[in-house]
Design a protein around this motif. Structure first.
Motif, PDB file in Angstrom:
ATOM      1  N   UNK A  24       0.868  -1.177   0.000  1.00 11.34           N
ATOM      2  CA  UNK A  24       0.000   0.000   0.000  1.00 11.34           C
ATOM      3  C   UNK A  24       0.902   1.223   0.000  1.00 11.34           C
ATOM      4  N   UNK A  25       0.891   1.935  -1.112  1.00  7.98           N
ATOM      5  CA  UNK A  25       1.744   3.119  -1.247  1.00  7.98           C
ATOM      6  C   UNK A  25       0.886   4.360  -1.411  1.00  7.98           C
ATOM      7  N   UNK A  26       1.438   5.478  -1.011  1.00  9.88           N
ATOM      8  CA  UNK A  26       0.723   6.736  -1.139  1.00  9.88           C
ATOM      9  C   UNK A  26       1.508   7.869  -0.522  1.00  9.88           C
ATOM     10  N   UNK A  27       0.819   8.973  -0.276  1.00  5.98           N
ATOM     11  CA  UNK A  27       1.478  10.127   0.328  1.00  5.98           C
ATOM     12  C   UNK A  27       0.582  10.742   1.402  1.00  5.98           C
ATOM     13  N   UNK A  28       1.229  11.290   2.402  1.00  5.26           N
ATOM     14  CA  UNK A  28       0.546  12.138   3.378  1.00  5.26           C
ATOM     15  C   UNK A  28       0.702  13.568   2.874  1.00  5.26           C
ATOM     16  N   UNK A  29      -0.407  14.255   2.703  1.00  5.53           N
ATOM     17  CA  UNK A  29      -0.391  15.618   2.157  1.00  5.53           C
ATOM     18  C   UNK A  29      -0.707  16.610   3.275  1.00  5.53           C
ATOM     19  N   UNK A  30       0.179  17.572   3.450  1.00  2.85           N
ATOM     20  CA  UNK A  30      -0.013  18.616   4.464  1.00  2.85           C
ATOM     21  C   UNK A  30      -0.014  19.967   3.754  1.00  2.85           C
ATOM     22  N   UNK A  31      -1.090  20.701   3.920  1.00  8.04           N
ATOM     23  CA  UNK A  31      -1.206  22.028   3.309  1.00  8.04           C
ATOM     24  C   UNK A  31      -1.424  23.050   4.418  1.00  8.04           C
ATOM     25  N   UNK A  32      -0.572  24.069   4.453  1.00  7.05           N
ATOM     26  CA  UNK A  32      -0.676  25.082   5.502  1.00  7.05           C
ATOM     27  C   UNK A  32      -0.244  26.445   4.960  1.00  7.05           C
ATOM     28  N   UNK A  33      -0.832  27.483   5.519  1.00  6.56           N
ATOM     29  CA  UNK A  33      -0.496  28.838   5.092  1.00  6.56           C
ATOM     30  C   UNK A  33       0.765  29.368   5.732  1.00  6.56           C
ATOM     31  N   UNK A  34       1.266  28.662   6.751  1.00  9.98           N
ATOM     32  CA  UNK A  34       2.501  29.106   7.408  1.00  9.98           C
ATOM     33  C   UNK A  34       3.255  27.880   7.917  1.00  9.98           C
ATOM     34  N   UNK A  35       4.463  28.088   8.422  1.00  8.60           N
ATOM     35  CA  UNK A  35       5.258  26.976   8.933  1.00  8.60           C
ATOM     36  C   UNK A  35       4.534  26.304  10.110  1.00  8.60           C
ATOM     37  N   UNK A  36       4.706  24.964  10.209  1.00 12.61           N
ATOM     38  CA  UNK A  36       4.070  24.207  11.298  1.00 12.61           C
ATOM     39  C   UNK A  36       5.161  23.538  12.125  1.00 12.61           C
ATOM     40  N   UNK A  37       5.132  23.810  13.405  1.00 14.15           N
ATOM     41  CA  UNK A  37       6.036  23.110  14.309  1.00 14.15           C
ATOM     42  C   UNK A  37       5.287  21.901  14.867  1.00 14.15           C
ATOM     43  N   UNK A  38       5.947  20.737  14.862  1.00 14.79           N
ATOM     44  CA  UNK A  38       5.267  19.519  15.335  1.00 14.79           C
ATOM     45  C   UNK A  38       6.242  18.663  16.147  1.00 14.79           C
ATOM     46  N   UNK A  39       5.669  17.709  16.866  1.00 13.83           N
ATOM     47  CA  UNK A  39       6.467  16.821  17.726  1.00 13.83           C
ATOM     48  C   UNK A  39       6.605  15.419  17.131  1.00 13.83           C
ATOM     49  N   UNK A  40       6.308  15.294  15.838  1.00 12.99           N
ATOM     50  CA  UNK A  40       6.430  13.988  15.177  1.00 12.99           C
ATOM     51  C   UNK A  40       5.149  13.626  14.437  1.00 12.99           C
ATOM     52  N   UNK A  41       5.315  12.948  13.297  1.00 15.61           N
ATOM     53  CA  UNK A  41       4.163  12.497  12.510  1.00 15.61           C
ATOM     54  C   UNK A  41       4.252  10.981  12.366  1.00 15.61           C
ATOM     55  N   UNK A  42       3.183  10.278  12.752  1.00 14.63           N
ATOM     56  CA  UNK A  42       3.161   8.818  12.660  1.00 14.63           C
ATOM     57  C   UNK A  42       2.009   8.361  11.779  1.00 14.63           C
ATOM     58  N   UNK A  43       2.177   7.198  11.175  1.00 13.87           N
ATOM     59  CA  UNK A  43       1.128   6.611  10.336  1.00 13.87           C
ATOM     60  C   UNK A  43       0.922   5.169  10.773  1.00 13.87           C
ATOM     61  N   UNK A  44      -0.332   4.833  11.004  1.00 19.33           N
ATOM     62  CA  UNK A  44      -0.683   3.496  11.486  1.00 19.33           C
ATOM     63  C   UNK A  44      -1.600   2.822  10.470  1.00 19.33           C
ATOM     64  N   UNK A  45      -1.310   1.562  10.166  1.00 23.47           N
ATOM     65  CA  UNK A  45      -2.220   0.751   9.352  1.00 23.47           C
ATOM     66  C   UNK A  45      -2.810  -0.322  10.256  1.00 23.47           C
ATOM     67  N   UNK A  46      -4.132  -0.415  10.265  1.00 19.35           N
ATOM     68  CA  UNK A  46      -4.763  -1.444  11.093  1.00 19.35           C
ATOM     69  C   UNK A  46      -5.988  -2.032  10.407  1.00 19.35           C
ATOM     70  N   UNK A  47      -6.189  -3.312  10.669  1.00 22.40           N
ATOM     71  CA  UNK A  47      -7.381  -4.002  10.183  1.00 22.40           C
ATOM     72  C   UNK A  47      -8.010  -4.741  11.348  1.00 22.40           C
ATOM     73  N   UNK A  48      -9.282  -4.526  11.574  1.00 26.68           N
ATOM     74  CA  UNK A  48      -9.949  -5.123  12.727  1.00 26.68           C
ATOM     75  C   UNK A  48     -11.310  -5.694  12.357  1.00 26.68           C
ATOM     76  N   UNK A  49     -11.715  -6.685  13.136  1.00 25.67           N
ATOM     77  CA  UNK A  49     -13.084  -7.210  13.087  1.00 25.67           C
ATOM     78  C   UNK A  49     -13.758  -6.771  14.378  1.00 25.67           C
ATOM     79  N   UNK A  50     -14.812  -5.976  14.257  1.00 30.96           N
ATOM     80  CA  UNK A  50     -15.567  -5.534  15.423  1.00 30.96           C
ATOM     81  C   UNK A  50     -16.894  -6.279  15.490  1.00 30.96           C
ATOM     82  N   UNK A  51     -17.168  -6.888  16.637  1.00 33.09           N
ATOM     83  CA  UNK A  51     -18.398  -7.644  16.841  1.00 33.09           C
ATOM     84  C   UNK A  51     -19.241  -6.985  17.917  1.00 33.09           C
ATOM     85  N   UNK A  52     -20.546  -7.050  17.770  1.00 33.02           N
ATOM     86  CA  UNK A  52     -21.426  -6.545  18.818  1.00 33.02           C
ATOM     87  C   UNK A  52     -22.722  -7.333  18.804  1.00 33.02           C
TER      88      UNK A  52
END
Length: 298
Positions: free
Chosen positions: A22-50
């Motif tokens: 699975x390939x792609x890009x994270x796109x960030x658009x901002x009008x000014x500089x952004x200070x951040x403490x880290x960017x993470x990406x998680x892939x998950x697949x789950x079965x939810x039952x109720x």
């Protein structure tokens, strides 16, 4: 300050198979500089039952023993703490779509009591006074052609009469009628429509409506017990008003994406499907004939 965070996968249809990347890009658009403490990406697949409301209390142990089943789980840090410049920034990513040890990837399915879902979740951590940014995007998982169960034609002829109906309390109130026809196959490929035909041979009362109903039957539970619930997915009217006798009415129903999947049996849950032929008489009494069907991907 307006910041737009988005996840875009390379495939336009967002459909992936086990073993693919699975390939792609994270796109960030901002009008000014952004200070951040880290960017993470998680892939998950789950079965939810109720459980449905009618079963809550009957299977109290269900809530303690059956938690969401994790099929895929992978987290990567795509950017260390720092600064994102103003404008548009694209950060590429790549994940191999492989299940966790001893787990199986099931097809994406959105049900009522069973949900199989695959998500990409991006989180940008901000400073103490700024709110973290989170973006979630779903992608679709389908079985590969290799090794998949293929739909073999299994035609079924039917004849519906007052005598053929099950679970009737007062058979005397049912008008004399006969409906015949054929389902082209009860083993169906999801990519092809469900087809057949239906003929009203004769009927004492005028018919108000003839309908084809697609139903999901979801079973979930544990060692303490299983709860089984049938719910409607879609209902298609194929005849309205005084339906002509002796005329073949075509049956043509497309299986909706996401709300159907290949018929599934596991130790914790099952997803099965049925088709109902529903005939509504002028006095609003209705009769239903049920046909279990098997769905496959190919």
């Amino acid at each position: 300050m307006s910041i737009n965070l988005d996840i875009r996968v390379k495939k336009a249809n967002k459909v992936y198979h086990e073993g693919e990347k699975i390939t792609g890009v994270i796109v960030i658009v901002s009008g000014s500089d952004i200070k951040h403490e880290g960017i993470s990406l998680c892939m998950e697949g789950t079965v939810n039952l109720q459980l449905s409301a009618k079963n809550v209390g009957i299977f109290e142990a269900f809530y303690n023993s059956v938690k969401p089943i994790q099929l895929v789980s992978c987290v990567v840090e795509v950017a260390a703490a720092g600064k994102i410049p103003a404008g548009k920034t694209e950060i590429p990513f790549e994940f191999p779509l492989v299940p966790r040890p001893n787990k199986t990837l099931y097809e994406t399915y959105h049900g009522v009591f069973v949900n199989v879902q695959y998500l990409l979740k991006c989180e940008m951590k901000r400073g103490f006074l700024a709110k973290d940014l989170i973006k979630v995007a779903e992608f679709i998982v389908e079985y590969r052609l290799e090794g998949a169960v293929k739909a073999l034609p299994h035609p079924v002829k039917f004849s519906i009469t007052p005598e053929s109906l099950q679970n009737l309390k007062d058979r005397a109130r049912i008008p004399r009628f006969k409906v015949t026809g054929q389902l082209d196959s009860t083993m169906c490929c999801l990519a092809r429509p469900f087809t057949g035909d239906l003929v009203v041979e004769h009927c004492e009362l005028p018919i108000k409506s003839v309908e084809i109903q697609l139903v999901r039957v979801e079973t979930c539970g544990c060692a303490e017990g299983y709860a089984k619930d049938a719910t409607e997915i879609q209902n298609i009217q194929i005849g309205e008003g005084s339906v002509s006798t002796g005329l073949a009415i075509p049956i043509h129903m497309v299986f909706p994406r996401l709300f159907t999947c290949p018929t599934l049996f596991t130790s914790n849950f099952k997803v099965e499907f049925e088709v109902n032929i529903v005939i509504v008489f002028q006095d609003d009494h209705l009769i239903t004939e049920n046909f279990p069907i098997v769905l496959t991907r190919y």
